[in-house]
Scaffold this active site. Structure first.
Site, PDB file in Angstrom:
ATOM      1  CE1 TYR A  23      -3.805   2.306   0.881  1.00 26.35           C
ATOM      2  CE2 TYR A  23      -1.974   3.483   1.985  1.00 26.35           C
ATOM      3  CZ  TYR A  23      -3.326   3.508   1.389  1.00 26.35           C
ATOM      4  OH  TYR A  23      -4.304   4.670   1.997  1.00 26.35           O
ATOM      5  CD  GLU A  80      -6.646   4.517  -0.522  1.00 28.37           C
ATOM      6  OE1 GLU A  80      -7.441   4.432  -1.576  1.00 28.37           O
ATOM      7  OE2 GLU A  80      -6.501   4.549   0.155  1.00 28.37           O
TER       8      GLU A  80
END
Lengths: 396, 299
Positions: free
Chosen positions: A116, A204
């Site tokens: 991530y 993101e």
């Protein structure tokens, strides 16, 4: 403002952020052409809508899943034909779903690790912050709650930008060593440059993946752009897809009104964002349910009030209207005339409660009272909210 | 005393010839505020309303008039530059009214201001008012866009992110006979110059301020931080209100900073923080002044 996945990939390509090869297609035949131009291995076909949860979604024609793997261009064409023009329902779209107008066709990748990586503006430090985690492909809020030690937060100096050592530090924390560290440095630097150059408020990448053959790439991305900066980002504005937005909000934005549609039945029209939020809250406090957020601006004009009325009344869910104006500098009587005109022009047939306060309020109340309109006045915000809730219940 | 500005503060207005700036410069003059200079590049040498000299640069305006505070009404693309011009000219306070400044610009402004003596209020704020002693508080210092006449000189400090909610609170206080020391709108953007906490500390130190109304809204954690500090250090009764309990997550509610994301910045969390700090919470926006009166009677 949000964009589609394929548009995010176009931005990645422009800024040199590694991602899986592929392209967008508008028709099944185009999907086949795109697939033929790829490397010849496994393929992925993904429905392009803004909402998340596409893979687990279901089309209204019964076809399951908005994300599919396949082996040949012919299969890609067939999958595209089952998605294009169909309505996909996911946990984020609501039961009405979203029509799919485009699909992304790309090379499927064999994933070894899912990570991530995100950049956003941190309010507390007034600086960009990188958030990275070894736990990719899942909801980051869950990771933050259950295993906060697996999240790295790194503040970036806005004048220096992300430093090479910082990219190595992040890479090391994600276990990206050897040749992967160089790939990571390049990807993080380019993504930061994209973030600043395009006035993002958030990027993101989830997941950021390491493939079985040792490549690092952004597999999916979510972008948020700073609305305040859109005036200098024509390329981003051109990516806006109004079919993904609430039609009530699209119409309101044409009149420079700050409007957000909700699912209640009491509309409100307020001057000032804080007061508009507080008005929604007080409707609920009084036992009702707000149909919208609507800020006509701190110095509301007659024209704005009129166009706000039209937008509110175009919503079939709306069964009553609460107008809450604190006329600080604006003359309340001018606002009252605006309300009366708008109500008459739109042939208002549902309950209307008006609460006016401030400059020249007595004249404003008189104008409302002598208008011949069926409306009630609220003494204060709470009184007004109680009256509109009661009127809507009585009419139901 | 009051905080930040007094009726004697000399004010300059950046963007005084734009329609928005001009309108509010005139209203400040009418209120009795000492507006001593305007700045519009290229219009130096002219007079505003036949009485206020206009300069090409803030530096000239400060040198010629002794202004210590500016109000910025410059459009968003040029606002960051205007703020830093005021900082560079050594102003004590720059109040930025402009709405819609890109967040990345504000991020750079905040970092460029580090180490300077200037305080920034805003952007995207209604400004501040220290009421005067005249009729309808005339003779006070009004910087920004708040209606002057709703104020009354007195001892309650008001701090808020929202313009119209501030006016609501002020009007409720005034009609109940409670005047204000200073009312400060800190603005609705995610990155701003002065926080709730900064203003709370100033009110706490100000001998004229006896009680405080703090108005917040969803987004960020500034209200929680202010409440946590108040619980330990604030000697004065506080009432609070938080807007946005019914706002859906992930949507910006008008103000760029009013957004609940990742479960952070909810109204519940802020209200809970207020209660934990002994702040009397107003149930509705109609209840702000009454909440403070309840709290004062309890103290």
């Amino acid at each position: 403002m949000n964009i589609h996945e394929f548009q995010a990939r176009e931005l990645f390509a422009e800024f040199g952020v590694a991602t899986q090869p592929g392209k967008v297609a508008n028709t099944p035949t185009e999907a086949e052409t795109v697939a033929t131009g790829l490397s010849g291995g496994k393929l992925v076909v993904k429905a392009q809508i803004h909402a998340g949860g596409r893979g687990k979604g279901t089309f209204k024609n019964g076809f399951k899943g908005g994300v599919h793997l396949c082996d040949s261009p012919t299969e890609a064409k067939d999958l595209a034909s089952k998605m294009l023009g169909q309505v996909l329902v996911t946990h984020q779209t609501g039961p009405e779903g979203k029509e799919v107008g485009k699909v992304f066709v790309g090379e499927a990748v064999d994933i070894a690790r899912e990570l991530y990586f995100a950049i956003l503006i941190d309010r507390a430090t007034s600086a960009p912050v990188v958030i990275a985690s070894t736990e990719g492909g899942v909801d980051i809020e869950t990771v933050a709650e259950k295993t906060p030690e697996k999240i790295l937060r790194l503040s970036i100096n806005p004048f220096l930008g992300i430093m090479p050592y910082q990219t190595r530090l992040i890479a090391a924390s994600l276990g990206l060593t050897g040749p992967l560290m160089n790939q990571a440095s390049k990807l993080f630097t380019n993504l930061y440059n994209l973030f600043i150059a395009r006035d993002c408020s958030m990027v993101e990448v989830n997941p950021l993946v390491v493939t079985q053959d040792g490549r690092l790439m952004a597999l999916d991305a979510k972008f948020n752009f700073d609305d305040n900066a859109l005036y200098r980002q024509p390329g981003i504005v051109a990516m806006r897809d109004v079919t993904e937005e609430d039609p009530r909000e699209v119409e309101a934005s044409k009149h420079s009104l700050n409007y957000i549609g909700l699912d209640g039945n009491i509309a409100c029209l307020v001057n000032g964002a804080g007061l508009a939020m507080a008005t929604m809250d007080i409707i609920q406090h009084a036992g009702g349910s707000p149909a919208n957020f609507l800020d006509v601006g701190g110095g509301a004009s007659k024209e704005q009030v009129a166009s706000a009325f039209r937008i509110i009344l175009a919503d079939p869910l709306v069964k009553g209207i609460l107008v809450n104006i604190f006329g600080g500098i604006m003359d309340c009587d001018v606002i009252a005339h605006g309300i009366v005109e708008a109500a008459k022009e739109t042939g208002l047939s549902i309950p209307l409660v008006v609460r006016l306060e401030g400059n020249n309020v007595e004249a404003g109340k008189k104008t409302l009272a002598s208008s011949g309109l069926k409306l009630e006045s609220g003494e204060n915000i709470l009184d007004a909210a109680k009256k509109i809730v009661a009127a809507v219940k009585a009419a139901a | 005393m009051s905080i930040l500005v007094t009726p004697d503060t000399k004010v300059l207005i950046q963007g005084i010839t734009g329609s928005f700036g001009a309108r509010h410069a005139k209203l400040s003059l009418d209120y009795g505020t000492k507006v001593v200079a305007g700045v519009t590049p290229g219009k130096g040498g002219q007079l505003f309303e036949g009485q206020v000299p206009i300069f090409d640069t803030v530096e000239q305006a400060v040198r010629e008039t002794g202004a210590t505070v500016s109000a910025v009404f410059v459009p968003p693309p040029f606002a960051a530059d205007a703020i830093l011009e005021g900082v560079d000219a050594g102003l004590d306070l720059v109040v930025t009214i402009t709405e819609g400044i890109p967040v990345i610009d504000m991020m750079r402004v905040k970092h460029a201001m580090k180490g300077s003596k200037t305080r920034l209020i805003g952007p995207n704020c209604p400004g501040l008012v220290t009421p005067g002693t005249g009729e309808k508080s005339h003779g006070g210092c009004r910087i920004g866009i708040a209606p002057g006449y709703i104020h009354k000189k007195g001892n309650v400090g008001v701090v808020s992110r929202s313009g119209t909610l501030t006016y609501e609170a002020v009007w409720q206080l005034t009609t109940r006979g409670y005047g204000q020391s200073t009312c400060v709108g800190i603005g609705g953007d995610p990155i701003n110059g002065t926080s709730h906490l900064d203003v709370l500390k100033m009110f706490n130190e100000d001998p004229e301020t006896e009680a405080i109304i703090m108005i917040g809204e969803i987004g960020g954690t500034a209200e929680e931080e202010a409440a946590a500090w108040a619980a330990q250090h604030c000697k004065k009764p506080i009432a609070g209100f938080i807007a946005g309990a019914t706002a859906p997550e992930g949507r910006r509610m008008g103000h760029a900073g009013a957004i609940v994301s990742g479960g952070q910045g909810t109204a519940e969390s802020k209200i809970e923080a207020f209660r934990a700090a002994g702040i009397e919470v107003a149930e509705t926006p109609s209840d702000m002044a009454d909440a403070l009166i309840r709290r004062m009677k309890r103290a």
